[in-house]
Design a protein around this motif. Structure first.
Motif, mmCIF file in Angstrom:
data_model
loop_
_atom_site.group_PDB
_atom_site.id
_atom_site.type_symbol
_atom_site.label_atom_id
_atom_site.label_comp_id
_atom_site.label_asym_id
_atom_site.label_seq_id
_atom_site.Cartn_x
_atom_site.Cartn_y
_atom_site.Cartn_z
ATOM 1 N N MET A 1 0.836 -1.197 0.000
ATOM 2 C CA MET A 1 0.000 0.000 0.000
ATOM 3 C C MET A 1 0.873 1.249 0.000
ATOM 4 N N GLN A 2 0.579 2.161 -0.910
ATOM 5 C CA GLN A 2 1.353 3.394 -0.979
ATOM 6 C C GLN A 2 0.853 4.394 0.055
ATOM 7 N N PHE A 3 1.794 5.193 0.560
ATOM 8 C CA PHE A 3 1.476 6.255 1.510
ATOM 9 C C PHE A 3 1.601 7.603 0.821
ATOM 10 N N PHE A 4 0.500 8.340 0.748
ATOM 11 C CA PHE A 4 0.524 9.721 0.302
ATOM 12 C C PHE A 4 0.360 10.608 1.534
ATOM 13 N N LEU A 5 0.940 11.787 1.487
ATOM 14 C CA LEU A 5 0.795 12.744 2.574
ATOM 15 C C LEU A 5 -0.253 13.769 2.169
ATOM 16 N N ASP A 6 -1.241 13.967 3.029
ATOM 17 C CA ASP A 6 -2.339 14.892 2.748
ATOM 18 C C ASP A 6 -2.001 16.246 3.353
ATOM 19 N N THR A 7 -1.349 17.072 2.573
ATOM 20 C CA THR A 7 -0.851 18.351 3.092
ATOM 21 C C THR A 7 -0.406 19.243 1.941
ATOM 22 N N ALA A 8 -0.227 20.528 2.263
ATOM 23 C CA ALA A 8 0.420 21.447 1.330
ATOM 24 C C ALA A 8 1.614 22.103 2.009
ATOM 25 N N ASN A 9 2.005 21.550 3.169
ATOM 26 C CA ASN A 9 3.102 22.114 3.964
ATOM 27 C C ASN A 9 4.443 21.526 3.524
ATOM 28 N N LEU A 10 5.345 22.386 3.117
ATOM 29 C CA LEU A 10 6.625 21.928 2.571
ATOM 30 C C LEU A 10 7.486 21.230 3.617
ATOM 31 N N ASP A 11 7.462 21.713 4.848
ATOM 32 C CA ASP A 11 8.273 21.096 5.901
ATOM 33 C C ASP A 11 7.805 19.671 6.186
ATOM 34 N N GLN A 12 6.503 19.472 6.230
ATOM 35 C CA GLN A 12 5.974 18.127 6.457
ATOM 36 C C GLN A 12 6.342 17.196 5.313
ATOM 37 N N ILE A 13 6.230 17.687 4.093
ATOM 38 C CA ILE A 13 6.589 16.881 2.920
ATOM 39 C C ILE A 13 8.061 16.497 2.968
ATOM 40 N N ARG A 14 8.903 17.455 3.314
ATOM 41 C CA ARG A 14 10.343 17.206 3.377
ATOM 42 C C ARG A 14 10.667 16.156 4.444
ATOM 43 N N GLU A 15 10.044 16.283 5.623
ATOM 44 C CA GLU A 15 10.342 15.368 6.730
ATOM 45 C C GLU A 15 9.921 13.934 6.406
ATOM 46 N N VAL A 16 8.725 13.761 5.877
ATOM 47 C CA VAL A 16 8.252 12.417 5.554
ATOM 48 C C VAL A 16 9.056 11.845 4.382
ATOM 49 N N GLY A 17 9.456 12.710 3.460
ATOM 50 C CA GLY A 17 10.304 12.266 2.355
ATOM 51 C C GLY A 17 11.644 11.751 2.851
ATOM 52 N N GLU A 18 12.224 12.429 3.840
ATOM 53 C CA GLU A 18 13.507 12.002 4.386
ATOM 54 C C GLU A 18 13.400 10.661 5.104
ATOM 55 N N LEU A 19 12.214 10.345 5.590
ATOM 56 C CA LEU A 19 12.003 9.040 6.229
ATOM 57 C C LEU A 19 11.890 7.912 5.204
ATOM 58 N N GLY A 20 11.690 8.285 3.947
ATOM 59 C CA GLY A 20 11.532 7.284 2.900
ATOM 60 C C GLY A 20 10.125 6.724 2.807
ATOM 61 N N LEU A 21 9.162 7.440 3.389
ATOM 62 C CA LEU A 21 7.790 6.946 3.423
ATOM 63 C C LEU A 21 6.857 7.660 2.456
ATOM 64 N N LEU A 22 7.393 8.593 1.687
ATOM 65 C CA LEU A 22 6.543 9.435 0.850
ATOM 66 C C LEU A 22 6.425 8.883 -0.568
ATOM 67 N N ASP A 23 5.217 8.403 -0.906
ATOM 68 C CA ASP A 23 4.961 7.915 -2.258
ATOM 69 C C ASP A 23 4.244 8.949 -3.119
ATOM 70 N N GLY A 24 3.660 9.953 -2.492
ATOM 71 C CA GLY A 24 2.940 10.982 -3.219
ATOM 72 C C GLY A 24 2.317 11.966 -2.253
ATOM 73 N N VAL A 25 1.639 12.969 -2.788
ATOM 74 C CA VAL A 25 1.010 14.015 -1.972
ATOM 75 C C VAL A 25 -0.375 14.310 -2.531
ATOM 76 N N THR A 26 -1.322 14.549 -1.629
ATOM 77 C CA THR A 26 -2.629 15.052 -2.035
ATOM 78 C C THR A 26 -2.844 16.411 -1.389
ATOM 79 N N THR A 27 -3.402 17.329 -2.156
ATOM 80 C CA THR A 27 -3.733 18.650 -1.626
ATOM 81 C C THR A 27 -5.189 18.944 -1.954
ATOM 82 N N ASN A 28 -5.690 20.016 -1.387
ATOM 83 C CA ASN A 28 -7.024 20.516 -1.722
ATOM 84 C C ASN A 28 -7.053 22.009 -1.407
ATOM 85 N N PRO A 29 -8.098 22.714 -1.803
ATOM 86 C CA PRO A 29 -8.127 24.161 -1.555
ATOM 87 C C PRO A 29 -7.986 24.539 -0.085
ATOM 88 N N THR A 30 -8.559 23.731 0.817
ATOM 89 C CA THR A 30 -8.448 24.021 2.252
ATOM 90 C C THR A 30 -6.997 23.953 2.707
#
Length: 216
Positions: A1-30
């Protein structure tokens, strides 16, 4: 199962990416609005940072508006997936985007039959919102299980992307059902890493080692 991060925050994306757990990102207007500033710049930066798919959502509610926005959104990167709402006008747009070879994520899905319609029209992903259904005393995961059966019955290539995740149990249930992807808020990813017995065990090991070094 792939893990996407539901966020638009760059720091969160960077941190999860460094863990090797980031397969993709989902965003929305909120999520975009919470970051402030120029959303276009934010979207471009996210697409640069993420190797996998990045879902960017249209805000128009007519077929014509969605197609126009989709053409703009895909300019942010080759990894863009256009999020389309599960409404009749959205289905019209979905059909056209599929024909154009544009990847899509049909969002605000709350029933297996909605997911079935999206799959028939070639959606890349469907996003069932399990947490919101649970909040209405309905079983969000039961719907995901039914979607899995429907998609397997007819060999649809559409991927089930479990969204509106509230807690680690949703992750476990999605994995047992066989969902293709789960998109998680940062807080839930951090919860998955921790267990009180892990913390207690590590503290005990370190304390024992310190006592051994001191010859106690």
């Amino acid at each position: 199962m792939q893990f996407f991060l539901d966020t638009a925050n760059l720091d969160q994306i960077r941190e999860v990416g460094e863990l090797g757990l980031l397969d993709g990102v989902t965003t929305n207007p909120t999520l975009m609005s919470r970051e402030g500033g120029d959303w276009r710049k934010q979207a471009a930066l996210i697409c640069e940072m993420v190797d996998g798919p990045v879902s960017l959502e249209v805000i128009g509610t007519s077929h014509e508006e969605m197609i126009k926005e989709a053409k703009d959104l895909v300019s942010f990167g080759t990894n863009v997936v256009v999020k389309i709402p599960m409404i009749p006008e959205g289905l019209k747009a979905l059909r056209e985007l599929t024909e154009r070879g544009i990847k899509t994520n049909v969002t605000l899905v709350f029933s297996p039959t909605q997911a079935l319609l999206a799959a028939k029209l070639g959606a890349t992903y469907v996003s069932p919102f399990v947490g919101r259904l649970d909040g209405l005393s309905q079983s969000g995961m039961e719907g995901v299980d039914q979607m899995r059966t429907l998609f397997d019955n007819y060999a649809f290539g559409t991927k089930i992307l479990v969204a509106s995740v509230r807690h680690p149990l949703h992750v476990l249930e999605a994995g047992l059902i066989g969902a293709d992807v789960i998109t998680l808020p940062y807080s839930t990813i951090t919860q998955l890493m921790h267990h009180p017995l892990t913390d207690q065990g590590l503290a005990k090991f370190l304390a024992d080692w310190e006592a051994f070094q001191k010859g106690e």
